[in-house]
Scaffold this active site. Structure first.
Site, PDB file in Angstrom:
ATOM      1  N   HIS A  44      12.759  17.426  -0.278  1.00 54.89           N
ATOM      2  CA  HIS A  44      13.213  16.903   1.089  1.00 54.89           C
ATOM      3  C   HIS A  44      13.533  15.386   1.145  1.00 54.89           C
ATOM      4  O   HIS A  44      14.425  14.961   1.903  1.00 54.89           O
ATOM      5  CB  HIS A  44      12.214  17.407   2.158  1.00 54.89           C
ATOM      6  CG  HIS A  44      12.393  17.099   3.451  1.00 54.89           C
ATOM      7  ND1 HIS A  44      13.309  18.147   4.346  1.00 54.89           N
ATOM      8  CD2 HIS A  44      12.196  16.113   4.508  1.00 54.89           C
ATOM      9  CE1 HIS A  44      13.522  17.605   5.627  1.00 54.89           C
ATOM     10  NE2 HIS A  44      12.799  16.537   5.687  1.00 54.89           N
ATOM     11  N   HIS A  90      16.042  21.333  10.710  1.00 59.13           N
ATOM     12  CA  HIS A  90      14.633  21.499  10.644  1.00 59.13           C
ATOM     13  C   HIS A  90      14.287  22.974  10.763  1.00 59.13           C
ATOM     14  O   HIS A  90      13.739  23.707  11.558  1.00 59.13           O
ATOM     15  CB  HIS A  90      14.188  20.921  11.815  1.00 59.13           C
ATOM     16  CG  HIS A  90      12.959  19.964  12.048  1.00 59.13           C
ATOM     17  ND1 HIS A  90      12.226  19.790  12.971  1.00 59.13           N
ATOM     18  CD2 HIS A  90      12.810  19.267  11.098  1.00 59.13           C
ATOM     19  CE1 HIS A  90      11.093  18.965  12.604  1.00 59.13           C
ATOM     20  NE2 HIS A  90      11.405  18.572  11.416  1.00 59.13           N
ATOM     21  N   GLU A 308       2.892  13.229   9.768  1.00 56.17           N
ATOM     22  CA  GLU A 308       4.240  13.216  10.263  1.00 56.17           C
ATOM     23  C   GLU A 308       4.246  13.092  11.919  1.00 56.17           C
ATOM     24  O   GLU A 308       5.139  13.657  12.628  1.00 56.17           O
ATOM     25  CB  GLU A 308       5.078  14.426   9.784  1.00 56.17           C
ATOM     26  CG  GLU A 308       5.347  14.137   8.425  1.00 56.17           C
ATOM     27  CD  GLU A 308       6.247  15.195   7.855  1.00 56.17           C
ATOM     28  OE1 GLU A 308       6.713  16.280   8.454  1.00 56.17           O
ATOM     29  OE2 GLU A 308       6.353  15.310   6.447  1.00 56.17           O
ATOM     30  N   ASN A 535      22.538  16.018   5.137  1.00 56.17           N
ATOM     31  CA  ASN A 535      21.254  16.175   4.640  1.00 56.17           C
ATOM     32  C   ASN A 535      21.460  17.810   4.171  1.00 56.17           C
ATOM     33  O   ASN A 535      22.287  18.602   3.965  1.00 56.17           O
ATOM     34  CB  ASN A 535      20.599  16.748   6.009  1.00 56.17           C
ATOM     35  CG  ASN A 535      19.338  17.501   6.087  1.00 56.17           C
ATOM     36  OD1 ASN A 535      19.204  18.679   6.232  1.00 56.17           O
ATOM     37  ND2 ASN A 535      18.062  16.783   5.458  1.00 56.17           N
TER      38      ASN A 535
END
Lengths: 744, 235
Positions: A44, A90, A308, A535
């Protein structure tokens, strides 16, 4: 004391990666250091499997101010203005906790935008779920993801103006939630995230840090399985009100020139945001975990470092400016603490008060992180793929079973085709009062106040096409976004992507990935559209089964004159309807039915070849459409895509609340193939009858085939006398079907 | 309070307000009148002669919408300003704040759809004899965006009779033919009420967003008359 020799695998690190860490440090890492490596080297954060291929993207061009590598990419739109945008996935958080997963996905991408000094002006999203009619769980995921996106964006006052939603069984165990945000900035107020100036300080602005989202980045870099449910605590919790306050504070600080750099805290929290800042500036950093405002005082250093918790930003400041910054934060009642200092030793050092508790060379976390070029091999499912998805008798069977009206209604009521009104009515898509084209059309258009300009956005990605032919599927994804923009009168100037794939360590998956990347590269080269941000999301698998390769492309377009914004709805009775780009004489071996909605609905299969695309020809069609709009010769434009020509015509009727009388030539005398194949490079336009000659002349010169296929008017959609339905009935089915399904 | 003859609007800003710039744009750029933002921590403002409380999510609306905002220092000024006859319009969250503040009667419940609703809705101008909708013809059907989670207006029976007797109902949701019934009611609001004023007719609350429809490029300019009415009626 935890034994790191036993722990590294639990943190997602491989044996040779652990060995590499030891050789970098010339000793065993402690657990804190190991945690930092594990998050920084996660797929990631590090892009270790994709980096080697992504570097081949075209990332520069006329409009590019900032390509990939920053929080978001930036395009110059003239008048000292720039647009800033990026899309991010996500997926895993949303699969296990759809509401918070989606909400924090939005929150994260919005922070990326204002981290560049831009005010967010709109958001879009691209969603994939399993089929709604198969289980209540898919409806639950869909409902909660939409609610999560809506609640976050609505509260922030950022309009969610468009996107796409598809339903396919491939996403049943692994939904996709890709969110994009766009900001507008003054060119001279843009800011970057690089740390510089020995002695400058890092200030944490925003929420306190809690235990939410510990190891979220690692979670995002793994496949989903029965243990994933237990990862729910890895999903962060969003607070859009806090983010709205953080946004206003950061923009005020930027406006008053009080900060030198800004970075959002996303995956891997304080660690990745500060390490990235240090790495870009090639400096060292001292971080003091004792200074971080905590929600739970018992948190230990590694938790603080990789939490996070949402709605936090890291700003680079000169120490002398701190008091003024603190005052502004107090005015808005939010935290503001110095947690770090820039040093010249290129080391990332973590302190707890005076005690040094971790020390890592910065570059070993970033530039020297592992890079993999995995084995790739054409997957087995493609080796026996039939060339043709349908045979003559298949068409005949369908025609025997259903009337043409019934077939048409089945197609337009498919959740993949029908209106997504149920979704966008839950999103505030009008706040900020710039939305010039409301959701539902080919692209979403935002006018720029106090100028004549507008920017348009379209996102698209067809997993079925990419499953059948990843390279062509990727070409089509880019082509379709550009075509959508052309239909709105916008010139494509840059794109962002979200590349959703299975486990890249499997050769078949990496082969899909490689081919998709090559397709995007080719399309970007031909269309002259740079990739400015993006991404990659790997490991989209559940119980060992990968999703269809799903690259989602979101392209931005520029409209120089808002007066020329065009949409897809038919406008006035008696207008001429023209099909651009189709040549009936040009016989292709490809039936363009592979991966189509028709094939899915009536045969429940994804087979054959993906539709043909000649990318150079496609470019010509788009140029023609743009030129016709610029000359004000056409009143509406809508491209042919999912569902085929019949759907395109129907949607122009629906959006214009007009009927139409269509009489189009047939492909190979086959009505179904003519109206439901997903043949590329076709656009349906409408015009005043007296303008037809000028359009014809232009198209002849450009060697673009055109065909008059009908007229606007009445209250019936009549297609070749085979389909004959009242427009009210069509609107009713098209507009309300998702709501109907969701309330069952 | 010395009223300036010229209009000078104050637009209140709470943390979480998000339509303040939209209102500013309409007043300043389109209607060319003076306006300014007023931060919720201010205690008063002597310059202005009309107040807009714009939409948004003040304090996140995590409690009831508007329930926290009413405790901001600026609200005592709003009370005083209203008691002296100054014009106050609350839009969406601003309407909710005015209800919490008891400057308008009734309360707001969650939409009966249990969902946020964002779409254009037809409205019928029930009353034009007030400073906020005098620019419309009574009975006119207009179209404005609604964008809310909690727009389901409620008032008890006695209160409703009061509203009617004093012509305090200003706007109602309707369909394109002006019919105000259950099928044209987007959120469950009692008697399709979309906007009301106080008895003194100087405080107005409405759920639709007039500031979002003042330019043709946005699809409608039906909202302009709300602001124009205020401008023409500033004492």
């Amino acid at each position: 004391m935890l034994d790191v020799e036993k722990e590294y695998a639990k943190l997602g690190l491989k044996k040779d990666e652990f060995e590499k860490i030891k050789s970098f440090l010339k000793r065993k890492p402690n657990y804190l250091e190991l945690s930092i490596y594990s998050v920084m080297w996660s797929e990631h954060c590090s892009y270790k499997s994709s980096r080697s291929l992504l570097k081949n993207f075209k990332t520069t061009g006329t409009y590019v101010l900032q390509g990939p590598g920053e929080n978001a990419g930036i395009l110059d739109i003239g008048d000292n203005q720039a647009i800033v945008f990026k899309m991010e996935s996500h997926n895993h958080p949303s699969a296990v906790e759809p509401y918070q997963g989606a909400a924090t996905g939005i929150g994260g991408i919005i922070r990326d935008i204002f981290a560049m000094g831009a005010r967010p002006i709109c958001s879009l999203n691209s969603l994939r779920f399993g089929k709604l009619d198969t289980s209540q769980h898919q409806k639950y995921l869909f409902e909660m993801v939409v609610k999560g996106i809506g609640d976050y964006g609505n509260c922030m006052g950022i309009p969610t103006i468009g996107g796409e939603v598809y339903f396919d069984k491939t996403y049943e165990g692994n939904c996709l939630v890709n969110a994009m945000s766009v900001g507008l900035a003054q060119k001279d107020k843009l800011i970057k995230s690089k740390a510089f100036g020995i002695g400058n300080q890092l200030v944490l602005i925003g929420s306190s840090t809690g235990r939410d989202g510990i190891h979220g980045a690692t979670f995002a870099s793994d496949e989903l399985n029965e243990e994933s449910e237990a990862r729910r605590p890895s999903v962060q919790v969003g607070d859009p009100f806090m983010e709205k306050v953080v946004l206003e504070v950061c923009l005020e600080l930027l406006d008053k020139k009080l900060i030198l750099g800004l970075q959002d805290m996303g995956a891997a929290g304080i660690t990745s945001s500060s390490v990235e800042m240090a790495s870009k500036g090639d400096v060292g950093l001292d971080i003091d975990v004792a200074k971080v405002p905590l929600r739970e005082p018992s948190m230990v250093p590694y938790e603080i470092m990789i939490s996070e918790s949402q709605e936090r930003m890291l700003a680079l400041i000169e120490p002398a400016k701190f008091d003024e910054i603190k005052n502004i934060c107090n005015e808005w009642n939010i935290n503001c603490e110095v947690i770090g200092t820039v040093t010249d030793n290129k080391l990332y050092r973590i302190f707890k008060g005076d005690e040094l508790i971790g020390e890592i060379p910065v570059k070993t976390l970033t530039d020297e992180a592992p890079v993999y070029y995995h084995k790739h091999e054409k997957p087995r499912y493609l080796q026996n793929m039939p060339e043709k998805s349908l045979h003559e008798e298949d068409y005949e069977n369908i025609e025997r079973k259903f009337s043409n009206n019934e077939i048409f209604k089945k197609i337009i009521s498919s959740p993949n085709i029908c209106s997504k009104k149920w979704v966008w009515e839950q999103y505030d898509h009008m706040v900020q009062t710039n939305t010039a084209v409301l959701p539902g059309h080919d692209s979403s258009v935002i006018r720029i106040k106090n100028t004549k300009k507008a920017v348009a956005f379209s996102c698209d990605g067809n997993g079925r096409y990419c499953y059948l032919e990843p390279y062509n599927g990727a070409l089509i994804a880019v082509a379709e976004t550009a075509r959508n923009l052309a239909c709105s009168g916008a010139l494509p100037i840059g794109l962002t992507d979200c590349l959703n794939f299975g486990n890249p360590e499997k050769p078949g998956i990496f082969w899909q990935f490689k081919n998709v990347i090559e397709g995007i590269i080719k399309a970007c080269e031909v269309f002259d559209i740079p990739v400015i941000s993006g991404n990659v999301s790997f490991y989209n698998e559940s119980f060992g089964k990968a999703i269809h390769p799903t690259p989602v492309i979101a392209t931005a377009g520029l409209i120089k004159d808002v007066e020329k914004i065009t949409d897809s709805g038919f406008k006035d009775d008696n207008d001429e309807i023209i099909l651009l780009g189709r040549d009936l004489n040009n016989k292709s071996d490809n039936d363009n039915m592979g991966g189509s909605e028709f094939l899915e609905i009536f045969f429940d299969k994804v087979e054959g070849k993906c539709p043909d695309i000649d990318i150079e020809y496609e470019k010509k069609i788009q140029k023609t459409c743009l030129e016709l709009i610029d000359r004000r010769l056409i009143k509406s434009a809508h491209d042919v895509s999912s569902g085929g020509l019949a759907v395109t015509i129907a949607e122009s009727c629906i959006y214009g609340k007009k009927g139409a009388e269509i009489n189009a030539g047939l492909l190979e005398n086959n009505f179904l193939k003519t109206f439901y194949s997903e043949t590329q490079s076709q656009i349906v336009v409408s015009c005043l009858p007296e303008n037809f000659k000028k359009i014809e002349e232009y198209c002849n010169n450009e060697k673009i085939p055109l065909e008059r296929i009908g007229r606007v008017g009445g209250t019936i959609l009549n297609i070749n006398s085979e389909i004959n339905i009242h427009i009210g009935e069509i609107i009713n089915i098209y507009d309300n079907n998702i709501e109907k399904i969701m309330t069952i | 309070m010395p009223f300036d003859k010229k209009p000078y609007f104050g637009i209140l800003v709470f943390p979480g307000t998000n339509c303040e710039t939209d209102c500013f744009h309409v007043l300043n750029n389109i209607l060319k009148v003076r306006c300014k933002y007023i931060w919720h921590k201010e205690s008063h403002d002597d310059d202005i002669n009309a107040i807009i409380i714009p939409g948004g999510f003040s304090y996140g609306d995590y409690l009831r919408s508007g329930a926290v905002a009413r405790f901001s220092p600026i609200m005592s000024f709003v009370r005083e300003f209203a008691s002296k006859g100054g014009l106050v319009t609350g839009i969406c969250n601003g309407f909710q704040i005015l209800l919490e503040e008891n400057l308008l009667p009734g309360a707001m419940l969650r939409n009966n759809t249990l969902k946020f609703i964002c779409r254009y809705s037809y409205l019928k101008v029930i009353d034009a004899g007030n400073p906020f909708t005098s620019g419309y013809e009574k009975g006119k059907i207009i179209s404005m965006p609604i964008r809310h989670n909690e727009g389901n207006y409620y008032i008890d029976e006695k209160g409703l009779i009061d509203l009617k007797e004093n012509n305090q109902i200003i706007l109602k949701y309707c369909n394109s033919d002006g019919i105000t019934d259950a099928s044209s009611n987007p959120n469950g609001s009692i008697e399709n009420i979309a906007g009301i004023c106080n008895k003194k007719r100087n405080v107005f609350g409405l759920m639709p967003h007039p500031e979002a429809c003042c330019e043709k490029i946005l699809g409608s300019d039906d909202g302009r008359a709300v602001f124009e009415s205020m401008i023409n009626n500033i004492i």
